[in-house]
Enzyme design. Sequence first.
Site, PDB file in Angstrom:
ATOM      1  N   GLY A 239       0.769  -1.239   0.000  1.00 20.49           N
ATOM      2  CA  GLY A 239       0.000   0.000   0.000  1.00 20.49           C
ATOM      3  C   GLY A 239       0.793   1.279   0.000  1.00 20.49           C
ATOM      4  N   GLY A 276       3.943  -3.646  -3.622  1.00 18.64           N
ATOM      5  CA  GLY A 276       3.759  -3.853  -5.056  1.00 18.64           C
ATOM      6  C   GLY A 276       4.138  -2.597  -5.813  1.00 18.64           C
ATOM      7  N   ARG A 277       3.260  -1.622  -5.736  1.00 18.56           N
ATOM      8  CA  ARG A 277       3.432  -0.375  -6.481  1.00 18.56           C
ATOM      9  C   ARG A 277       4.781   0.301  -6.197  1.00 18.56           C
ATOM     10  NH1 ARG A 277      -0.988   2.651  -8.068  1.00 18.56           N
ATOM     11  NH2 ARG A 277      -2.215   1.519  -6.525  1.00 18.56           N
ATOM     12  N   ARG A 313      -5.726   2.469 -15.741  1.00 17.06           N
ATOM     13  CA  ARG A 313      -5.792   3.207 -14.470  1.00 17.06           C
ATOM     14  C   ARG A 313      -6.522   4.545 -14.592  1.00 17.06           C
ATOM     15  NH1 ARG A 313      -1.890   4.956 -12.056  1.00 17.06           N
ATOM     16  NH2 ARG A 313      -2.683   4.588  -9.968  1.00 17.06           N
ATOM     17  N   TYR A 317      -9.711   4.547 -12.159  1.00 19.70           N
ATOM     18  CA  TYR A 317      -9.758   5.383 -10.963  1.00 19.70           C
ATOM     19  C   TYR A 317      -9.213   6.784 -11.162  1.00 19.70           C
ATOM     20  CZ  TYR A 317      -6.675   1.255  -9.924  1.00 19.70           C
ATOM     21  OH  TYR A 317      -5.899   0.144  -9.974  1.00 19.70           O
ATOM     22  N   CYS A 345     -13.513   2.236 -28.462  1.00 19.34           N
ATOM     23  CA  CYS A 345     -14.861   2.778 -28.618  1.00 19.34           C
ATOM     24  C   CYS A 345     -15.573   2.844 -27.278  1.00 19.34           C
ATOM     25  CB  CYS A 345     -15.632   1.929 -29.627  1.00 19.34           C
ATOM     26  SG  CYS A 345     -14.803   1.935 -31.214  1.00 19.34           S
ATOM     27  N   GLU A 346     -15.068   3.696 -26.407  1.00 23.13           N
ATOM     28  CA  GLU A 346     -15.634   3.965 -25.085  1.00 23.13           C
ATOM     29  C   GLU A 346     -15.277   5.403 -24.737  1.00 23.13           C
ATOM     30  OE1 GLU A 346     -17.288   1.907 -22.995  1.00 23.13           O
ATOM     31  OE2 GLU A 346     -16.953  -0.005 -24.024  1.00 23.13           O
ATOM     32  N   TYR A 374       0.261  -2.114 -12.059  1.00 23.31           N
ATOM     33  CA  TYR A 374      -1.155  -2.069 -12.448  1.00 23.31           C
ATOM     34  C   TYR A 374      -1.312  -1.500 -13.864  1.00 23.31           C
ATOM     35  CZ  TYR A 374      -1.200  -2.923  -7.489  1.00 23.31           C
ATOM     36  OH  TYR A 374      -0.931  -3.463  -6.259  1.00 23.31           O
TER      37      TYR A 374
HETATM   38  C1  LIG Z   1      -2.722  -5.199  -3.883  1.00 17.02           C
HETATM   39  C2  LIG Z   1      -2.211  -5.791  -2.643  1.00 17.02           C
HETATM   40  C3  LIG Z   1      -0.912  -5.536  -2.214  1.00 17.02           C
HETATM   41  C4  LIG Z   1       0.017  -4.585  -2.918  1.00 17.02           C
HETATM   42  O1  LIG Z   1      -0.438  -3.276  -2.815  1.00 17.02           O
HETATM   43  P1  LIG Z   1       0.479  -2.058  -3.326  1.00 17.02           P
HETATM   44  O2  LIG Z   1      -0.356  -0.880  -3.070  1.00 17.02           O
HETATM   45  O3  LIG Z   1       0.754  -2.280  -4.764  1.00 17.02           O
HETATM   46  O4  LIG Z   1       1.715  -2.073  -2.500  1.00 17.02           O
HETATM   47  C5  LIG Z   1      -0.465  -6.178  -1.079  1.00 17.02           C
HETATM   48  N1  LIG Z   1      -1.258  -7.036  -0.389  1.00 17.02           N
HETATM   49  C6  LIG Z   1      -2.524  -7.307  -0.774  1.00 17.02           C
HETATM   50  C7  LIG Z   1      -3.332  -8.269   0.011  1.00 17.02           C
HETATM   51  C8  LIG Z   1      -3.036  -6.704  -1.913  1.00 17.02           C
HETATM   52  O5  LIG Z   1      -4.286  -6.956  -2.281  1.00 17.02           O
END
Ligand SMILES: *Cc1c(COP(=O)(O)O)cnc(C)c1O
Length: 424
Positions: A239, A276-277, A313, A317, A345-346, A374
């Site tokens: 996150g 992740g991000r 994306r 959002y 076509c959206e 993403y």
């Molecule tokens: C999507 C997700 C992550 C990664 O989130 P980031 O914002 O990309 O760091 C980690 N854990 C869970 C359970 C997720 O669904």
Amino acid sequence: MHHFSYTGGRLHCEGVDLEAIASAVGTPCYVYSSATLVRHAQVIAEAFRGQRALIAYSVKANGNLAVLATLAGQGCGADVVSAGELLRARKAGIPASRIVFSGVGKTAAEMALALEQGIHQFNVESAGELRLLSDVAARLGRTAPIALRVNPDVAAGGHPNISTGKSGDKFGVPWGEAEALYAEAARLPGIRAVGVDVHIGSQIGDLAPMRTAFEKVVALALRLRGQGHDIRRIDVGGGLGIAYKEGDAPAPPSAYAAMISEVTAGHGFDVILEPGRVIAGNAGVLLATALYEKEAPDRTFLILDAGMNDLIRPALYGAHHDILPLAEPKAGQAQKTYDVVGPICESTDKFASGRTLPEVSAGDRLAFMSAGAYGAVLSSGYNARPLVPEVLVDRDRFEIVRRRPSFEESIELEKVPEWLTTAA
Ligand SMILES: *Cc1c(COP(=O)(O)O)cnc(C)c1O
């Protein structure tokens, strides 16, 4: 920080001119920087030095095998949410002992696969899932190490669609039910509860809601220990946000790690992270070519060969991506304000409204920045467009790490039933 910058008037990824990749591969295509992926993994590892922390990279952010192999080389584990992601992570060389399995909808077949592989932990999201996992494990003669993902009822995240930790979100076990469920877990034959898990959302730049959630989780873990559960791990999820545009100032990994160290200090927990991000986001760009400029009474559309099927994306959002021309703008170059759109076509196939860019001509190439997370994973073949290819750069070399499928490959899973092709 990332390794995309202008050199000699042209936008480069590390030592490679992006124009050379666009010409060789065609657009649209994604380009990833190895050095950026490695740096981000190292910055996080460095920030958590001194804490017993497993960095389980969230595969859903960018699951390309070459990206996973790059991160495996840095010692990263993986957070997976499907059998497909689990198999990808394993194929890329990530050991099962460093893999955690998240997600609200695991099937019995996925549980069995993960148990047979011997993964580190299941993050269980409901009573029903807990009971099924126990049955599957018992049938295989195994015990599943689990954490319950709890819903701490804390709001966070860059957009309502990526907030996951409020009561009312589908994620996690309701806060008030967690202790009863741990008590049930202790009675289930196929389950061994080893941790508590939380993940409150994505693109979070402010540490305060995370701290609130983690403090609640640590307090819960300590209560559970008091009730006789052998809770050793705190999984804090992912996150952490990144800078998508100038002025964005998300908390850096060092501050995030210091906060987690403070919140968990003195209790001997192993920490699991699921970034992740923050690892992949700024390590990738999407390259596109301008096709047309189209004047409307009140605006100018810039129509690109990349669409929402390649990068969703903004449509999903309202996300912002900086758009840079591959040819560096010259001092005093004319600017123009565009609605930047794709060919789909959206009406939601729009990357930006009222975006001022150095004036663009048909054939010019552009890069959508911060598209490494993403991006390609959310691409589709809508409008019968081939899935967008991916390229990995390493210093002055590059390789196509997912090629663009041919038309024949795009339709080879389909068939026309015989009854439509033979005369009645
Ligand atoms: C999507 C997700 C992550 C990664 O989130 P980031 O914002 O990309 O760091 C980690 N854990 C869970 C359970 C997720 O669904």
